[in-house]
Design an enzyme around this catalytic site. Structure first.
Site, PDB file in Angstrom:
ATOM      1  N   ARG A 161       0.829  -1.211   0.000  1.00 11.17           N
ATOM      2  CA  ARG A 161       0.000   0.000   0.000  1.00 11.17           C
ATOM      3  C   ARG A 161       0.860   1.257   0.000  1.00 11.17           C
ATOM      4  NH1 ARG A 161      -5.526  -1.069  -0.750  1.00 11.17           N
ATOM      5  NH2 ARG A 161      -5.729   1.101  -0.099  1.00 11.17           N
ATOM      6  N   VAL A 162       0.373   2.252  -0.694  1.00  8.84           N
ATOM      7  CA  VAL A 162       1.056   3.544  -0.688  1.00  8.84           C
ATOM      8  C   VAL A 162       0.298   4.545   0.188  1.00  8.84           C
ATOM      9  CG1 VAL A 162       2.142   3.243  -2.947  1.00  8.84           C
ATOM     10  CG2 VAL A 162      -0.130   4.294  -2.818  1.00  8.84           C
ATOM     11  N   ASP A 163      -0.832   4.097   0.757  1.00 11.00           N
ATOM     12  CA  ASP A 163      -1.602   4.986   1.643  1.00 11.00           C
ATOM     13  C   ASP A 163      -1.435   4.513   3.083  1.00 11.00           C
ATOM     14  OD1 ASP A 163      -2.963   2.611   1.458  1.00 11.00           O
ATOM     15  OD2 ASP A 163      -4.806   3.459   0.655  1.00 11.00           O
ATOM     16  N   ASP A 164      -2.171   5.077   4.014  1.00 11.11           N
ATOM     17  CA  ASP A 164      -2.010   4.699   5.413  1.00 11.11           C
ATOM     18  C   ASP A 164      -2.892   3.515   5.782  1.00 11.11           C
ATOM     19  OD1 ASP A 164      -0.013   6.536   6.049  1.00 11.11           O
ATOM     20  OD2 ASP A 164      -1.497   8.148   6.132  1.00 11.11           O
ATOM     21  N   VAL A 165      -2.801   2.496   4.950  1.00  9.31           N
ATOM     22  CA  VAL A 165      -3.542   1.263   5.204  1.00  9.31           C
ATOM     23  C   VAL A 165      -2.488   0.179   5.395  1.00  9.31           C
ATOM     24  CG1 VAL A 165      -5.023  -0.484   4.117  1.00  9.31           C
ATOM     25  CG2 VAL A 165      -5.566   1.947   3.864  1.00  9.31           C
TER      26      VAL A 165
END
Ligand code: WT7
Length: 601
Positions: free
Chosen positions: A469-473
């Site tokens: 993931r590149v997001d805060d997941v």
């Protein structure tokens, strides 16, 4: 197909099979029964405890679905209404999904590991007045009082102004017998008695192709979980087609997917895909290591399973117990192995291939998401060479692209952000009740594309390698967890002033949950308090979201504008503080040293 995939051109919309009507439960069951395949085994159920087994034919499954569908209608459920399902992996769980679909109701399955708070939040969001649940469930040696959690959820919902009017309770007597199960007369009904009294036929509700089929809540980088909405026609065609080609289905196959119906894999490749194809499948209530790490292979041997589909975390866990648990069982029926949920590390891939598959089974490493409804990037068995750790190439009609951070499409060998350039049949249609959030979350970051949230690399052969993931997941044992959700569960504890959560490499889970916690002034940092904080997350989200590490943080690394630098926190968690990169924007660079000192304390 009609669609707009570009926010700059107006509202996002995706429509397939306009003007067509269908019923997915009819296609899963009646179609096979009408074609004379009613006596074929539909389900082979393996309970948590060895020896608890049952089988069900397609005709029997149809009868059960009709009875439950009739009960739902009698309870006042109408086409388009949402029904919450909070059940263990009994056959009644996929049957409940089909019963909803039969009458055009929208199911919202909530994984049985979620807490009362999480269940309540989901019931309130989709306004479900009916809840289907069970008295309890066995997980390995432990019994869990599911109904007590469901009751608490109904109470919390009532306090928030939402009334759950009917609760149908399946008595799962090996875990919690009726006598030990809380029961609210008037609201609650016993499943076996009520549903058993209904007639076994029920006319399906013919629905438009774009009629909502289900909601499934999933975590994002911000805010509360999103209700991902899938509709009927496109989802049905895509689940059936990917199922058939990716698993190389043949008549006589016995397929086994270990996923729980509480996640998308259990929707597309347990409840729907196999039944649409008339497959015989194993449904497993238990855990892979109970009573021993040979359990899965004993089940494979007993039922001559041909395709086995699981998550890398299960493979790594079983691998850690050694080869003997596999080799003592006859797994020669296996013809294909599948992997889903997170990147599979080459070491686990090789063990899966050599020890489980005896070097003879293609491995399909399927990349997809709750939002995509079905496989997107995946090997087709035998059609092209595999590479351990790569999901290989896109499925028919899927157009993945690799973007740079400005949204430019990169050509050839490239590393960047994975996006999809055109709709596929099971594209999520909206975020329930919040089309705006749907558009901004998935179509806002890179106009013209569906943003996956994953990073990826495309090699010289055009193969895709998902880098995470590149997001805060974060992805813990194949379960998607929003760091923001864990942070707010920590902050709910009165001793916690601030929290910042990041992922770190975990040998079995893929990623573990690492939480930095700043305490309120004057509160003492003790081991007991760590336990309490972890307990707070368990009770607010669910046990699977419990942090693995609590790291006391008198201060957090922030920029001058107050933004937490998670990159720095990830490096400290990984013990790589020598590779922090540019920290010149840190408001107080001294914070880093303090945190390093407090690691492990
Ligand atoms: C995220 C989606 C797909 C059903 C289960 C999870 C990760 C999923 C793979 C794979 C690398 C994978 C991605 C994706 N993921 N499959 N084969 N290789 N990563 O569904 O909870 O919606 O999570 O799981 O990061 O975005 P989900």
């Amino acid at each position: 197909m009609r669609y707009n995939f570009d926010v700059r051109a107006g509202p996002i919309s995706v429509e397939w099979f306009r003007g067509a009507t269908t019923n997915i439960a009819y296609n899963c069951l009646d179609r096979h029964v009408l074609a004379g395949r009613g006596d074929q085994t539909c389900f082979i159920w393996e309970g948590n405890d060895v020896g608890r087994e049952k089988t069900m034919t397609y005709s029997e499954a149809l009868d059960e679905v009709c009875r439950l569908a009739n009960w739902l209608r009698a309870a006042g459920v109408k086409k388009g209404d949402c029904v919450a399902v909070y059940m263990p992996m009994l056959l009644e769980l996929p049957l409940a999904m089909l019963a909803c679909a039969r009458i055009g109701a929208v199911h919202s399955v909530v994984f049985g590991g979620f807490s009362a708070e999480s269940l309540a939040q989901r019931m309130e969001d989709c306004k479900s007045k009916v809840l289907l649940t069970a008295s309890g469930v066995m997980r390995g040696p432990k019994s869990i009082d599911l109904k007590k959690i469901a009751d608490k959820a109904c109470k919390l919902s009532a306090e928030a102004g939402h009334t759950v009017e009917h609760v149908l309770v399946y008595e799962n007597d090996n875990a919690v017998p009726a006598a030990d199960c809380p029961f609210t007369p008037g609201r609650d009904r016993w499943w076996q008695a009520e549903v058993g009294a209904q007639p076994p036929t029920c006319a399906p509700e013919w629905v438009e192709a774009e009629h909502p089929l289900f909601l499934l809540y999933t975590s994002g980088s911000t805010g509360k979980p999103k209700g991902v909405l899938h509709t009927t026609g496109g989802y049905m065609v895509y689940a059936a087609t990917t199922m058939r080609h990716v698993f190389g289905l043949q008549p006589g196959d016995v397929y086994w997917c270990t996923a729980d119906c509480g996640w998308i894999t259990g929707h597309s490749y347990l409840a729907y895909g196999p039944l649409l194809n008339g497959t015989t499948q194993v449904v497993f209530e238990g855990v892979p290591t109970h009573p021993t790490p040979a359990r899965c292979w004993e089940v494979v041997a007993a039922h001559k399973v041909t395709q086995f589909y699981t998550a890398p975390t299960a493979i790594r866990s079983l691998m850690s117990f050694g080869d003997q648990w596999v080799s003592q069982c006859d797994t020669s029926s296996l013809r294909l192995l599948g992997s889903v949920g997170e990147p599979i590390n080459p070491e686990a891939w090789r063990w899966y291939n050599e020890v489980v598959g005896r070097g003879k089974c293609p491995i399909v490493d399927t990349w997809w998401q709750t939002e995509t409804g079905g496989h997107m990037i995946t090997p087709l068995p035998g059609a092209w060479p595999e590479k351990p750790g790569s999901a290989t190439l896109p499925f028919f009609g899927v157009r993945p692209v690799v973007l740079d951070d400005k949204g430019n499409e990169l050509q050839g060998e490239a590393e960047g952000i994975l996006a999809i350039a055109q709709p596929w049949p099971s594209t999520l249609r909206t975020v329930y009740g919040d089309h705006e959030r749907y558009q901004s979350n998935y179509f806002g970051p890179f106009p013209g594309y569906y943003f996956t949230g994953d990073g990826c690399r495309r090699d010289a052969d055009g193969y895709y390698w998902i880098t995470g993931r590149v997001d805060d997941v974060i992805n813990v044992s194949g379960h998607r967890i929003g760091t923001a959700e864990v942070e707010s569960a920590l902050v709910a504890h009165p001793a916690c002033a601030e929290a910042a959560v990041v992922g770190y490499d975990h040998p079995i889970k893929g990623q573990g949950i690492y939480a930095y916690v700043t305490l309120m002034g004057g509160v003492e940092a003790t081991k007991e308090l760590k336990k309490e904080l972890v307990g707070s997350v368990r009770s607010i989200i669910g046990a699977f979201a419990a942090p693995d590490v609590i790291h006391w943080a008198p201060g957090l690394p922030k920029t001058r504008s107050g933004k937490i630098m998670r990159r720095v926190l990830r490096k400290i968690a990984a013990k790589e503080e020598d590779q922090l990169g540019d920290t010149s924007t840190l408001a107080d660079p001294g914070v880093v040293g303090t945190l390093v000192e407090l690691r492990g304390k």
